[in-house]
Design an enzyme around this catalytic site. Sequence first.
Site: not given
Lengths: 419, 254
Positions: B41, B52
Site C-alpha cells: 500500500e 488510523d
Amino acid sequence: MIRSDNGYFGEFGGRFVPEILLPALTELEDLFFGLRDDPAFWQEFVTLCQEFSGRPTPLTPLRRLSKQLGGAQIWLKREDLNHSGAHKVNNVLGQGLLVQRMGKQRVIAETGAGQHGLATAIMAARLGLEATIYMGAEDIERQYSNVFWMRQLGSSVVGVTTGAQTLKEALDEALRDWAASVETTHYVLGTACGPAPFPELVSYFQSIISDEIKEQSQRQMGRLPDEIVACVGGGSNAMGAFGAFLDDHEVALVGVEAGGLSLEDGKHSIRLSQNTGETGIAQGYKTLFLQNDDGQLGDTHSIAAGLDYVGVSPILAYLSQQGRVIPESATDDEVTEAFSLLMKTEGIIPALESAHGLAGGFKRAKQMKPEQNVVINLSGRGDKDIFTVARAFPQREWTEFLQREAVRSTEALAKKRGH
Amino acid sequence: MFPAQYEDLQIMSHAVVGFPSLEENEKAIAGLAEAGVKLIELQVPFSDPVADGHTLVNACYEALKHGGSVQATLDLAQRVCARHPEVTFILMSYLNPLYRYGLDDLFEQAAAAGIRGMIVPDWPVEEIEPWLPKLDALGLAPILMVTPNTAPERVAKITSASRGMVYVVSRMGVTGHETQWGEKFQNYIAEIRKHTDLPLAVGFGVRTADDLGALAGKAEVAAFCSQYIEWQRDDGSEVAAEKMHSIIETIPQA
C-alpha cells in the site's frame, strides 16, 4: 427547521465515515427521525430545559449601549444564562434523551472551549453515565477552568497532542475512540457538523433558541427582528438562533466568524467567505474547509478556543452559498473591544466566542435606524475566559494573586500527599 | 496481481509516502519486495487520518513535513511499479486529498502509473458505486472494507462493489493494536465468504508471527502495516526489511 435531502444540504453534508461507524449513525438517525416530529418528544425536551437549565432564557434590550452606538436597538438572547453557562447544554440535554432511549452507558465528546465538554460532563453525572471528553492539549491550556470542572464532575478528560492540538484533533480522536466503542458508547457531537444525522440533529435541539426569540420578539418588539447575528465556530449556536427564521426572509441572518490576527493562512478561522474555505470531505462530512491544494486541513487561529475550527456546519455552508446567511468576521482586537464595551456599558460578561457576535452585531447596528432591531445571540458567558482576558488586559494585582494562589495550591497538594 | 481465492497467505505491507522521507520510501519498497512482500500500500499522508492509530497518525504527520502528497505518491508509484513488476501496488488514502486532486484525473493517473487497487477508508460504498464503470475500465480495483458490525445485507453490497479483494477489518477500533483470532473471528470470516469469491485481506492488529500463523489457511492476505512502520521508525528501513523477511519465512505453507 431545515431538512436534509438524504443527509445533504445542497452539495454539503453526507456521511463519509469508516464503515465501522455506520451502524451507530444509522441507529441514531432512525431514532431521531422517529422522534423529531412527535410533539410529545419536543415537549419532553422543552420541559427538561426548563427544569434543569432555566429556559426560556431572556431577550435583554441593551438600552444604554444602543443609544451610545446611535443605530438600531440591540437585544441579546441570553444563552449565557443557561446552566453550564452556554447554549451547548441544549443539544447535550437533547442527546441525553436519545442516549436513554438507546440504553447506552457511556458517552464521549470532543470539545474546543470546553463548554460542550462541560455540558456533557453535567449530563453524564445527572444520568449516571461514564464520560470521556477529548480536548486538544492547546485548548486545555486555554480553558483550564472548564477542564477542572469536567474532572470534578467525574468525567475523564483526555488531552490530544497530535497536530495543532485543538478542536479538529479532538474530533479525530473522539472518532477513533468511537470506532472501538461504538456498540456501547454514544458520541455526543457538540456542533452542527460531522456525519449525518449530526448537523440536522444538533440544529434541531438548538432551534429552541430561535423558537424563543420568535415568541419573545413578537411580545417585546411587537414584530420580528430585522437582523439576527451569531458567532460561527462549528455553527451550533448560529443554527440555533437562525433555525426558526429561515423562511422569514425579512429577517437578515448574519454569521460572524473568527477573523483572528489577519487573513494570512493559519491566522484566522474564516471559512464561509470567498477565497478562504474550499469544498472538501473530512471528519465525516463535506463542507467548506480551510485546506491547502493537497487537501490537507489547515491550521486556524482565534482568541476564542471555541471558534478556531477548520470546517463549518454543512447547513451554514449551504445557506451562505444560497445567500440566506450573510458571512461576516471579527478580528481578535475587535472582539476584545466589543467584550469590554458590553461589560462596561451593560454589566454583562460575554464569552470571547460570543463577543465575535457582539463585534459583528455592533458594527451592523451602527449602520441601521433606531426603529430597527438587531438580536445578537450571546451564546455563552465569559467566566471561563478569565485567564485569557487577564492577559488581554494585564493587571499587576491579578498576576500577584496568581503567584500567591500557586503557593497555596502547592501547599494543599503537599498536605494531601502527606496523608 | 491479486491472489486467487484460497491461495496461500501473502503479506500486504505499507509505505507512508514521505515517511521517513521520499528517498527512503524507494529503498524501503525495494527492501520489502526483496523480502517477498507481494502487495504494498502506498499511503497518501493526511492531516486527519481518523481510521488510523497513533503509529500511522504520527507517520502521516512526519510525512507531510517531508513532502508527502498526492502528487508525490503518483510520482513514486510511477517509479516503483516499473521497478517491481512482481509487486501489486495499492493506493491507500483518505478521501479529501484525492477529492481535491480531482477524482477523474486521479484515477486515470494512478492507473497509468501502474497502481492496481485503491483503499479509501472514509469513502462509503454508496459514493463509490457510481464510479465503478470508470474504475473497471481503468483496471483500478476498489478494495472496500467490511467490519465486524457490518450487517449481512450491507456485506453483500460492499463485497459486490469490491474488486481484487475485500478488506476485512479484524476487530472494532483503529489500526495498530492487538487482535484475537479465535472462533468468533473465524465465524466472521466464514460469514463474509458466503457473500463473495474474492480473496480476503485481513487487517488491523496483524503484528506478530503468531498472528500470521493464525491467519494462514483462513485468509489470502494479511495486512502487516503498523508494526512494519514501527520497525521502520525505530530501526530504519533496512532492518525493517530484514525483520519482514524473517517473519515471512515463518508463514506455514499448505
